[in-house]
Write a protein that holds these residues in place. Structure first.
Motif, PDB file in Angstrom:
ATOM      1  N   VAL A 266      -0.242  18.588  -1.765  1.00 44.29           N
ATOM      2  CA  VAL A 266      -1.351  17.695  -1.455  1.00 44.29           C
ATOM      3  C   VAL A 266      -1.894  17.004  -2.706  1.00 44.29           C
ATOM      4  CG1 VAL A 266      -3.676  17.575  -0.501  1.00 44.29           C
ATOM      5  CG2 VAL A 266      -1.960  19.001   0.597  1.00 44.29           C
ATOM      6  N   GLU A 267      -1.981  17.747  -3.808  1.00 40.44           N
ATOM      7  CA  GLU A 267      -2.488  17.139  -5.045  1.00 40.44           C
ATOM      8  C   GLU A 267      -1.593  16.003  -5.507  1.00 40.44           C
ATOM      9  OE1 GLU A 267      -5.296  17.149  -6.736  1.00 40.44           O
ATOM     10  OE2 GLU A 267      -5.861  18.260  -4.939  1.00 40.44           O
ATOM     11  N   LEU A 268      -0.294  16.250  -5.450  1.00 40.66           N
ATOM     12  CA  LEU A 268       0.686  15.233  -5.839  1.00 40.66           C
ATOM     13  C   LEU A 268       0.568  14.031  -4.907  1.00 40.66           C
ATOM     14  CD1 LEU A 268       3.085  14.623  -7.716  1.00 40.66           C
ATOM     15  CD2 LEU A 268       4.579  15.736  -6.054  1.00 40.66           C
ATOM     16  N   ALA A 269       0.397  14.314  -3.615  1.00 36.41           N
ATOM     17  CA  ALA A 269       0.275  13.247  -2.624  1.00 36.41           C
ATOM     18  C   ALA A 269      -0.938  12.373  -2.939  1.00 36.41           C
ATOM     19  CB  ALA A 269       0.161  13.841  -1.225  1.00 36.41           C
ATOM     20  N   ARG A 270      -2.059  13.011  -3.263  1.00 33.64           N
ATOM     21  CA  ARG A 270      -3.278  12.254  -3.568  1.00 33.64           C
ATOM     22  C   ARG A 270      -3.097  11.422  -4.823  1.00 33.64           C
ATOM     23  NH1 ARG A 270      -8.403  16.043  -3.697  1.00 33.64           N
ATOM     24  NH2 ARG A 270      -9.322  14.131  -4.493  1.00 33.64           N
ATOM     25  N   ALA A 271      -2.465  12.030  -5.826  1.00 34.03           N
ATOM     26  CA  ALA A 271      -2.357  11.373  -7.127  1.00 34.03           C
ATOM     27  C   ALA A 271      -1.448  10.145  -7.080  1.00 34.03           C
ATOM     28  CB  ALA A 271      -1.837  12.360  -8.166  1.00 34.03           C
ATOM     29  N   SER A 272      -0.516  10.130  -6.143  1.00 37.89           N
ATOM     30  CA  SER A 272       0.488   9.057  -6.189  1.00 37.89           C
ATOM     31  C   SER A 272       0.313   8.037  -5.066  1.00 37.89           C
ATOM     32  CB  SER A 272       1.890   9.662  -6.152  1.00 37.89           C
ATOM     33  OG  SER A 272       1.988  10.616  -5.122  1.00 37.89           O
ATOM     34  N   THR A 273      -0.797   8.093  -4.332  1.00 37.71           N
ATOM     35  CA  THR A 273      -0.990   7.137  -3.236  1.00 37.71           C
ATOM     36  C   THR A 273      -2.419   6.607  -3.227  1.00 37.71           C
ATOM     37  OG1 THR A 273      -1.596   8.935  -1.743  1.00 37.71           O
ATOM     38  CG2 THR A 273       0.704   8.241  -1.728  1.00 37.71           C
ATOM     39  N   GLU A 274      -2.624   5.561  -2.416  1.00 37.47           N
ATOM     40  CA  GLU A 274      -3.982   5.035  -2.243  1.00 37.47           C
ATOM     41  C   GLU A 274      -4.682   5.677  -1.065  1.00 37.47           C
ATOM     42  OE1 GLU A 274      -1.633   1.916  -2.471  1.00 37.47           O
ATOM     43  OE2 GLU A 274      -1.773   2.459  -4.583  1.00 37.47           O
ATOM     44  N   ARG A 275      -3.882   6.129  -0.089  1.00 40.96           N
ATOM     45  CA  ARG A 275      -4.489   6.670   1.105  1.00 40.96           C
ATOM     46  C   ARG A 275      -3.748   7.927   1.554  1.00 40.96           C
ATOM     47  NH1 ARG A 275      -4.858   4.520   6.051  1.00 40.96           N
ATOM     48  NH2 ARG A 275      -3.275   2.954   5.649  1.00 40.96           N
TER      49      ARG A 275
ATOM     50  N   GLU B  59       0.825  -1.206   0.000  1.00 43.02           N
ATOM     51  CA  GLU B  59       0.000   0.000   0.000  1.00 43.02           C
ATOM     52  C   GLU B  59       0.861   1.259   0.000  1.00 43.02           C
ATOM     53  OE1 GLU B  59      -3.923   1.562   2.423  1.00 43.02           O
ATOM     54  OE2 GLU B  59      -2.289   0.638   3.544  1.00 43.02           O
ATOM     55  N   ARG B  60       0.336   2.314  -0.635  1.00 42.59           N
ATOM     56  CA  ARG B  60       1.029   3.598  -0.614  1.00 42.59           C
ATOM     57  C   ARG B  60       0.227   4.601   0.204  1.00 42.59           C
ATOM     58  NH1 ARG B  60       1.934   4.651  -6.768  1.00 42.59           N
ATOM     59  NH2 ARG B  60       0.274   3.120  -6.889  1.00 42.59           N
ATOM     60  N   VAL B  61       0.865   5.200   1.184  1.00 38.00           N
ATOM     61  CA  VAL B  61       0.187   6.137   2.072  1.00 38.00           C
ATOM     62  C   VAL B  61       0.942   7.463   2.056  1.00 38.00           C
ATOM     63  CG1 VAL B  61      -0.537   6.595   4.440  1.00 38.00           C
ATOM     64  CG2 VAL B  61      -0.591   4.254   3.555  1.00 38.00           C
ATOM     65  N   ALA B  62       0.188   8.556   1.904  1.00 30.53           N
ATOM     66  CA  ALA B  62       0.815   9.880   1.957  1.00 30.53           C
ATOM     67  C   ALA B  62       0.551  10.506   3.312  1.00 30.53           C
ATOM     68  CB  ALA B  62       0.247  10.773   0.855  1.00 30.53           C
ATOM     69  N   LEU B  63       1.597  11.110   3.893  1.00 33.20           N
ATOM     70  CA  LEU B  63       1.429  11.911   5.099  1.00 33.20           C
ATOM     71  C   LEU B  63       1.458  13.363   4.674  1.00 33.20           C
ATOM     72  CD1 LEU B  63       3.899  10.283   7.670  1.00 33.20           C
ATOM     73  CD2 LEU B  63       1.427  10.038   7.587  1.00 33.20           C
ATOM     74  N   VAL B  64       0.394  14.082   4.963  1.00 30.57           N
ATOM     75  CA  VAL B  64       0.396  15.509   4.650  1.00 30.57           C
ATOM     76  C   VAL B  64       0.182  16.291   5.929  1.00 30.57           C
ATOM     77  CG1 VAL B  64      -0.420  15.134   2.293  1.00 30.57           C
ATOM     78  CG2 VAL B  64      -2.070  15.605   4.121  1.00 30.57           C
ATOM     79  N   GLY B  65       0.476  17.574   5.850  1.00 27.97           N
ATOM     80  CA  GLY B  65       0.317  18.421   7.024  1.00 27.97           C
ATOM     81  C   GLY B  65       1.273  19.590   6.939  1.00 27.97           C
ATOM     82  N   ALA B  66       0.989  20.612   7.725  1.00 29.22           N
ATOM     83  CA  ALA B  66       1.810  21.814   7.692  1.00 29.22           C
ATOM     84  C   ALA B  66       3.179  21.533   8.300  1.00 29.22           C
ATOM     85  CB  ALA B  66       1.114  22.932   8.460  1.00 29.22           C
ATOM     86  N   ASN B  67       4.089  22.487   8.136  1.00 27.83           N
ATOM     87  CA  ASN B  67       5.404  22.359   8.767  1.00 27.83           C
ATOM     88  C   ASN B  67       5.229  22.216  10.277  1.00 27.83           C
ATOM     89  OD1 ASN B  67       7.057  22.489   6.544  1.00 27.83           O
ATOM     90  ND2 ASN B  67       7.067  24.730   6.520  1.00 27.83           N
ATOM     91  N   GLY B  68       5.993  21.295  10.875  1.00 26.50           N
ATOM     92  CA  GLY B  68       5.917  21.128  12.318  1.00 26.50           C
ATOM     93  C   GLY B  68       4.755  20.267  12.769  1.00 26.50           C
ATOM     94  N   ALA B  69       4.044  19.640  11.816  1.00 26.68           N
ATOM     95  CA  ALA B  69       2.906  18.802  12.187  1.00 26.68           C
ATOM     96  C   ALA B  69       3.353  17.465  12.770  1.00 26.68           C
ATOM     97  CB  ALA B  69       2.009  18.575  10.980  1.00 26.68           C
ATOM     98  N   GLY B  70       4.602  17.104  12.526  1.00 25.71           N
ATOM     99  CA  GLY B  70       5.112  15.846  13.081  1.00 25.71           C
ATOM    100  C   GLY B  70       5.316  14.758  12.045  1.00 25.71           C
ATOM    101  N   LYS B  71       5.269  15.111  10.758  1.00 23.23           N
ATOM    102  CA  LYS B  71       5.401  14.106   9.701  1.00 23.23           C
ATOM    103  C   LYS B  71       6.783  13.448   9.708  1.00 23.23           C
ATOM    104  CE  LYS B  71       4.768  17.115   6.411  1.00 23.23           C
ATOM    105  NZ  LYS B  71       4.708  18.457   7.007  1.00 23.23           N
ATOM    106  N   SER B  72       7.808  14.301   9.716  1.00 23.02           N
ATOM    107  CA  SER B  72       9.169  13.755   9.707  1.00 23.02           C
ATOM    108  C   SER B  72       9.460  12.979  10.982  1.00 23.02           C
ATOM    109  CB  SER B  72      10.191  14.879   9.562  1.00 23.02           C
ATOM    110  OG  SER B  72      10.148  15.400   8.260  1.00 23.02           O
ATOM    111  N   THR B  73       8.957  13.502  12.103  1.00 20.12           N
ATOM    112  CA  THR B  73       9.153  12.806  13.369  1.00 20.12           C
ATOM    113  C   THR B  73       8.554  11.407  13.311  1.00 20.12           C
ATOM    114  OG1 THR B  73       9.039  14.927  14.504  1.00 20.12           O
ATOM    115  CG2 THR B  73       8.763  12.957  15.848  1.00 20.12           C
ATOM    116  N   LEU B  74       7.379  11.308  12.685  1.00 17.21           N
ATOM    117  CA  LEU B  74       6.727  10.006  12.556  1.00 17.21           C
ATOM    118  C   LEU B  74       7.589   9.062  11.718  1.00 17.21           C
ATOM    119  CD1 LEU B  74       4.415   8.035  12.850  1.00 17.21           C
ATOM    120  CD2 LEU B  74       3.129   9.306  11.123  1.00 17.21           C
ATOM    121  N   LEU B  75       8.095   9.541  10.579  1.00 15.66           N
ATOM    122  CA  LEU B  75       8.940   8.698   9.730  1.00 15.66           C
ATOM    123  C   LEU B  75      10.213   8.273  10.463  1.00 15.66           C
ATOM    124  CD1 LEU B  75       8.960  10.008   6.049  1.00 15.66           C
ATOM    125  CD2 LEU B  75       7.472   8.345   7.153  1.00 15.66           C
TER     126      LEU B  75
END
Lengths: 289, 231
Positions: free
Chosen positions: B192-201, B29-45
């Motif tokens: 966000v558009e790129l994220a949606r286009a290239s993932t399932e979730r 599965e392909r999952v995109a994490l989106v969110g503003a700067n400092g939302a915790g995306k990199s920390t999660l990865l």
């Protein structure tokens, strides 16, 4: 005053300095760890060779492989048990700890072997030489030392540039965290690096012990030569370290030829001059270029 | 499922970056994490990759709790991270960087030849220092390096950052090709558009909490915007 003979003898002396310096360069290059006990390891290796050679009644050359293997194991264990704990943001910690190791080695040697000066005896090769035209005599032993330094440099270059282990060494040296992401266990890797470094130190021990009279407290002066050769050479390659040793050797030989009191000093002056004029050494590390 | 994050918390000193984050990724599965700067995306990865330690059970990979493992062990289990800013090894050549990806000892379908087939420019520059590559080429090299580890889960942190639109397209096209092999991907993407286009979730983070999750195709643009900005 500065004859071809002086230069040749300087190059030969430089071979020994290069051998001193290579182990220091390996440890610093991979871990950014400056091993203050480096010179004491050289002395310790000489005493070990002396002990094994005395106990088995074999030439130091014959027991050398044993010393190399013992030192490699010692290096691995030392790194895994003590030195790995000193690595971190603070560069002072490894300096203090290896200084402590230096003090321990000197005093243990003093306690167990006394302060008498010793040397390794290898028989007639010590004084044998080959005469070249122009009145230059090249001792077989200095020549063997230089050849060993060359071989050690080639071997290290091969390991670092042509093997998976070498890629791991350089990757971890560049960026430890990203190296971890590649699945590299950095602490074990550092163990291998110190094992290799101390294997080369064992070679330096042998030739030092044949050339010099040594006592338990003489290590720090070898550290100084090794350190100067590494700085002169730069951290770009082991060829730089080798060249650094040669430069230091030639500088000292020229100094000695001018005035016996000037030899060591001229070596230091050349070191300082390189530090001022070319602070990153003869062969700088390209990564940060 | 392949990866299960349950109630993950992360701290930088007194600052809490993640507040009980949940995330599930199935095999392939392909999952995109989106969110503003400092939302915790990199920390999660980074928590998943092990460069930040967590409670062992907070992150379960292939049935095994890995939250407490060092990053090298996580990598050897089959999780590869393409780090933010690429982080190529500057003193290694392009090919050596790719080979560095194999140092965890995992083998599989990804080899030098296959990476070169995916990114032909890297073959041309194989003996060049990695520092001589353009930004896009460096990103290809970083992705290739991660693939060389033959991971089961690929984590991509902002792989489009600083690249021209044409290169971004090229990199994402390559990622599509990669995923055809059944590799699971979690990617952090600002666009966000790129994220949606290239993932399932798509999963949206805001101030360290998951504010939205859903099928990429079904989520409305406005819904994502609201979750993204918290309005």
């Amino acid at each position: 005053m500065v004859s071809l003979d002086t230069i040749v003898q300087g190059v030969l002396l430089g071979g020994l300095f290069a051998l001193f310096a290579l182990g220091l360069a390996v440890i610093y290059g991979v871990m950014k760890l400056i091993n203050i006990a480096h010179g004491d390891f050289i002395v310790l290796g000489a005493y070990l060779a002396l002990g094994i050679s005395g106990a088995t009644h074999r030439s130091p050359f014959v027991v050398l492989p044993i010393v190399v293997v013992v030192f490699m194991l010692f290096g691995y264990v030392l790194q895994r048990t003590i030195l790995n704990r000193t690595l971190g943001r603070d560069i002072l910690v490894p300096l203090v700890v290896t200084y402590g190791i230096s003090v321990v080695i000197q005093n243990v040697l003093l306690q167990t072997t006394s302060a008498d000066s010793r040397s390794l005896k290898v028989g007639s090769i010590e004084t044998a030489s080959v005469a070249l035209p122009g009145g230059i005599a090249i001792g077989w032993l200095p020549l063997l030392t230089l050849a060993t330094a060359l071989a050690a440099t080639l071997l290290l270059e091969w390991i670092f540039n042509r093997t998976r282990l070498g890629i791991a060494f350089r990757a971890a040296s560049d960026d430890r965290e990203t190296a971890n992401l590649m699945g590299i266990d950095d602490l074990r890797l550092y163990g291998y690096a110190t094992a290799i470094a101390l294997g080369v130190v064992a070679l330096a021990s042998l030739f030092m012990g044949i050339k010099f009279e040594f006592t338990p407290d003489i290590g720090p002066s070898f550290l100084l030569y090794a350190f100067e050769a590494v700085v002169i050479g730069g951290l770009g390659s082991f060829w730089g370290t080798f060249a650094g040793g040669i430069v230091l050797g030639v500088a000292q030989a020229i100094g000695f030829a001018i005035n016996p009191g000037l030899g060591i000093l001229l070596g230091h002056l050349v070191f300082l001059a390189v530090l001022v004029l070319r602070p990153r050494g003869l062969v700088p590390r390209s990564a940060s270029a | 499922m392949m990866l299960e994050v349950r109630g993950l918390e992360a701290f930088y000193g007194d600052f809490q970056a993640l507040f009980g984050v949940d995330l599930v990724v199935d095999a392939g599965e392909r999952v995109a994490l989106v969110g503003a700067n400092g939302a915790g995306k990199s920390t999660l990865l980074r928590s998943i990759a092990g460069t930040r330690r967590s409670r062992p059970e907070a992150i379960v990979f292939a049935g095994r709790p890995i939250g407490g493992l060092p990053p090298a062990e996580v990598a050897r289990l089959g999780i590869a991270l393409v780090p933010e800013g690429r982080r190529l090894f500057p003193s290694l050549t392009v090919e050596e960087n790719l080979r560095a990806g194999t140092l965890g000892g995992r083998t599989g379908a990804w080899t030098l030849d296959r990476v070169y087939a995916l990114f032909p420019i890297l073959r041309e520059k194989r003996n060049a220092p990695s520092t001589s590559l353009s930004g896009g080429q460096q990103q290809m090299c970083a992705i290739g390096r991660a693939l060389m580890a033959n991971p089961r889960l690929l984590l991509c942190d902002e792989i489009s950052l600083g690249l021209s639109p044409a290169v971004v397209k090229q990199v994402y096209a390559a990622l599509d090709e990669v995923c055809a092999g059944g590799l699971a991907v979690v990617l952090v993407e600002q666009d966000v558009e790129l994220a949606r286009a290239s993932t399932e979730r798509v999963v949206c983070l805001l101030h360290g909490r998951v504010t939205l999750g859903g099928r990429s195709r079904e989520l409305e643009r406005e819904t994502i915007s609201r979750a993204y900005f918290g309005v």
